[in-house]
Design a protein around this motif. Structure first.
Motif, PDB file in Angstrom:
ATOM      1  N   PHE A 158      25.031  40.780  48.500  1.00 36.93           N
ATOM      2  CA  PHE A 158      25.691  41.194  47.266  1.00 36.93           C
ATOM      3  C   PHE A 158      27.051  40.522  47.077  1.00 36.93           C
ATOM      4  N   LEU A 159      27.330  39.451  47.832  1.00 36.24           N
ATOM      5  CA  LEU A 159      28.645  38.816  47.755  1.00 36.24           C
ATOM      6  C   LEU A 159      28.915  38.235  46.373  1.00 36.24           C
ATOM      7  N   SER A 160      27.957  37.501  45.825  1.00 35.07           N
ATOM      8  CA  SER A 160      28.184  36.902  44.506  1.00 35.07           C
ATOM      9  C   SER A 160      28.338  37.973  43.434  1.00 35.07           C
ATOM     10  N   LEU A 161      27.590  39.070  43.543  1.00 33.60           N
ATOM     11  CA  LEU A 161      27.725  40.178  42.599  1.00 33.60           C
ATOM     12  C   LEU A 161      29.110  40.801  42.703  1.00 33.60           C
ATOM     13  N   PHE A 162      29.599  40.979  43.909  1.00 30.17           N
ATOM     14  CA  PHE A 162      30.936  41.525  44.131  1.00 30.17           C
ATOM     15  C   PHE A 162      32.007  40.652  43.490  1.00 30.17           C
ATOM     16  N   LEU A 163      31.892  39.347  43.695  1.00 26.88           N
ATOM     17  CA  LEU A 163      32.883  38.432  43.139  1.00 26.88           C
ATOM     18  C   LEU A 163      32.828  38.408  41.611  1.00 26.88           C
ATOM     19  N   SER A 164      31.638  38.481  41.058  1.00 28.59           N
ATOM     20  CA  SER A 164      31.481  38.377  39.609  1.00 28.59           C
ATOM     21  C   SER A 164      31.899  39.650  38.883  1.00 28.59           C
ATOM     22  N   THR A 165      31.649  40.804  39.488  1.00 31.65           N
ATOM     23  CA  THR A 165      31.899  42.071  38.800  1.00 31.65           C
ATOM     24  C   THR A 165      33.241  42.684  39.187  1.00 31.65           C
ATOM     25  N   ASP A 166      33.405  43.069  40.445  1.00 32.72           N
ATOM     26  CA  ASP A 166      34.627  43.767  40.853  1.00 32.72           C
ATOM     27  C   ASP A 166      35.848  42.848  40.870  1.00 32.72           C
ATOM     28  N   VAL A 167      35.673  41.616  41.319  1.00 36.32           N
ATOM     29  CA  VAL A 167      36.798  40.680  41.409  1.00 36.32           C
ATOM     30  C   VAL A 167      37.007  39.957  40.074  1.00 36.32           C
ATOM     31  N   GLU A 168      35.952  39.929  39.241  1.00 37.48           N
ATOM     32  CA  GLU A 168      35.985  39.264  37.941  1.00 37.48           C
ATOM     33  C   GLU A 168      36.322  37.774  38.064  1.00 37.48           C
ATOM     34  N   ALA A 169      35.732  37.139  39.070  1.00 35.16           N
ATOM     35  CA  ALA A 169      35.916  35.703  39.267  1.00 35.16           C
ATOM     36  C   ALA A 169      34.938  34.940  38.381  1.00 35.16           C
ATOM     37  N   GLY A 170      35.398  33.815  37.832  1.00 31.71           N
ATOM     38  CA  GLY A 170      34.546  32.979  37.008  1.00 31.71           C
ATOM     39  C   GLY A 170      33.587  32.158  37.840  1.00 31.71           C
ATOM     40  N   PRO A 171      32.684  31.432  37.191  1.00 33.25           N
ATOM     41  CA  PRO A 171      31.679  30.636  37.927  1.00 33.25           C
ATOM     42  C   PRO A 171      32.291  29.643  38.905  1.00 33.25           C
ATOM     43  N   LEU A 172      33.396  28.976  38.512  1.00 32.38           N
ATOM     44  CA  LEU A 172      34.016  27.993  39.399  1.00 32.38           C
ATOM     45  C   LEU A 172      34.581  28.666  40.637  1.00 32.38           C
ATOM     46  N   LYS A 173      35.281  29.782  40.459  1.00 31.17           N
ATOM     47  CA  LYS A 173      35.861  30.493  41.600  1.00 31.17           C
ATOM     48  C   LYS A 173      34.770  31.041  42.523  1.00 31.17           C
ATOM     49  N   VAL A 174      33.688  31.538  41.938  1.00 32.24           N
ATOM     50  CA  VAL A 174      32.581  32.046  42.758  1.00 32.24           C
ATOM     51  C   VAL A 174      31.975  30.908  43.573  1.00 32.24           C
ATOM     52  N   THR A 175      31.784  29.752  42.947  1.00 29.71           N
ATOM     53  CA  THR A 175      31.223  28.603  43.656  1.00 29.71           C
ATOM     54  C   THR A 175      32.127  28.172  44.798  1.00 29.71           C
ATOM     55  N   VAL A 176      33.424  28.098  44.537  1.00 33.90           N
ATOM     56  CA  VAL A 176      34.375  27.721  45.587  1.00 33.90           C
ATOM     57  C   VAL A 176      34.313  28.715  46.734  1.00 33.90           C
TER      58      VAL A 176
END
Length: 419
Positions: A36-54
């Motif tokens: 669930f790491l990518s879900l956590f970054l996208s929802t709770d952290v509100e990171a964009g696609p570039l930040k999630v990829t990094v």
């Protein structure tokens, strides 16, 4: 069986039982977080696609680096128990802070520090187990390692459903809080129940009869063997990524059928891993590893030409044999090549999975463009390339794959008893 083989069996049981608890705790903590790491970054952290990829690139790379550094330190003295405890405490701190922090850059900092150190727990646990097995039951090293590897697999059976429950109940605060508790349990096991094992003997070493003990394999042999395992572990990620889409678009099935296929594979993998561990006491480890790699190539080739989901269901025996051989016996195979550096050897092997996962990303992109069936053609080629590389790269004269099962006592195992 030689008398010395079973001389320390009670002590072996006392050592491996708490180590099994540590494996279970570390496995559950990892299984809670990773899916669930990518879900956590996208929802709770509100990171964009570039930040999630990094983040998803930096996280495995920092884990590889952290495991490598700790692996080299672990073979220099009798400190492996302390490193296990330190890694567990680092994981507990990292997950506890992640449970409440939502700033992207702070989380990235925790990933490249505390959680990178925690990543060393997996290889260091296997290295610790190898030293215990060499000391107390050298003829059962591969069987013991395979048995402990199944504990980690069991943790992944329970971890994702538990994570889903915690996520629905209390969000990611509960998910990372649960992971922190598991790391804390691992630290308690290390503090209260694990004993420090002796440092690997310095090379070159001699046994009590004055004979030179097995030397480490050559550097290029180690690197090419690690490359072979990376090639064979890349399909483990690529095939799973492509499976739901392949079933829906090419086989006309439902996405839920992917869960059936993956669940069946996991159920078969555990007994097969134990069975291969038992066989390793009777058959050459290299032969079993080659047979498993061949099963992998056969499975992916069969999947590439499959016309229904039921073909995949029936072929899961081949898939499970492949995973059981590479994931279970591969650790022992690499450890046998570095008899006096179990930490470095195990780290070389375990790093092949995150490196393979990173290679799988662009290959999945190619499959998305040209068709998901191509993903399994690529997986077949990768398995065959890894098998060919293992066949060409001989372990060398110092390889102990057969000697490790001859029932040597600890006076000739290449390890010193703790003073």
């Amino acid at each position: 069986m030689a008398p010395g083989t079973v001389r320390h069996t009670p002590r072996l049981t006392r050592a491996l039982f708490p180590l099994g608890l540590l494996f279970l705790a570390v496995g559950i903590s990892t299984a809670l977080v990773m899916p669930f790491l990518s879900l956590f970054l996208s929802t709770d952290v509100e990171a964009g696609p570039l930040k999630v990829t990094v983040f998803l690139i930096v996280a495995p790379l920092s884990g590889v680096l952290g495991s490598t550094v700790v692996g080299r330190l672990s073979d220099r003295g009798p400190v492996r128990r302390l490193l296990l405890i330190g890694g567990a405490l680092a994981g507990m701190a990292g997950c506890a802070l992640t449970a409440v922090v939502r700033d992207y850059w702070i989380l990235l900092g925790l990933t490249v520090t505390a959680l990178a150190v925690a990543n060393s727990l997996f290889p260091q646990s296997f290295a610790y187990a190898r030293q215990v097995l060499e000391r107390d039951a050298p003829d059962r090293a591969a069987m013991g390692i395979s048995g402990l590897r199944t504990v980690f697999s069991l943790a992944w059976v329970a971890g994702p459903p538990l994570a889903a429950f915690l996520l629905a109940t209390g969000g990611f605060t509960w998910v990372y809080g649960g992971a922190a508790i598991m790391y804390g349990l691992a630290a308690v096991v290390g503090i209260c129940w694990l004993d420090e094992v002796g440092a690997p003997a310095a090379a070159p070493a001699t046994d009590d009869a004055g004979a030179v003990d097995a030397p480490d394999a050559a550097r290029w042999t180690l690197l090419l063997t690690a490359a072979a395992f990376t090639l064979m572990q890349t399909p483990l990620t690529l095939a799973v990524q492509a499976l739901p889409l392949f079933i829906r678009t090419d086989l006309g099935g439902e996405v839920s059928d992917a869960g059936l296929v993956l669940g069946l594979c996991a159920a078969l993998e555990i007994p097969l891993m134990l069975g291969l561990g038992v066989l390793s006491t009777r058959l050459p480890l290299r032969l079993l590893l080659f047979a498993g790699a061949g099963c992998g190539a056969a499975y992916y080739a069969l999947t590439a030409v499959a016309t229904s989901v039921w073909v995949l269901v029936g072929a899961q025996v081949l898939n499970a044999l492949f995973i059981a051989a590479v994931s279970g016996l591969g650790i022992t195979y690499m450890q046998d090549m570095l008899p006096r550096h179990p930490g470095r050897a195990t780290t070389l092997f375990t790093n092949s999975f995150p490196l393979g996962a990173m290679l799988a990303g662009p290959l999945f992109g190619v499959a998305q463009h040209f068709g998901y069936r191509l993903a399994y053609v690529i997986c077949t080629a990768l398995c065959l390339a890894g098998l060919a590389l293992l066949t060409v790269v001989r372990p060398g004269t110092g390889y102990r794959g057969s000697r490790a099962r001859t029932g040597r006592t600890d006076s000739t195992s290449g390890y010193r008893r703790p003073s």
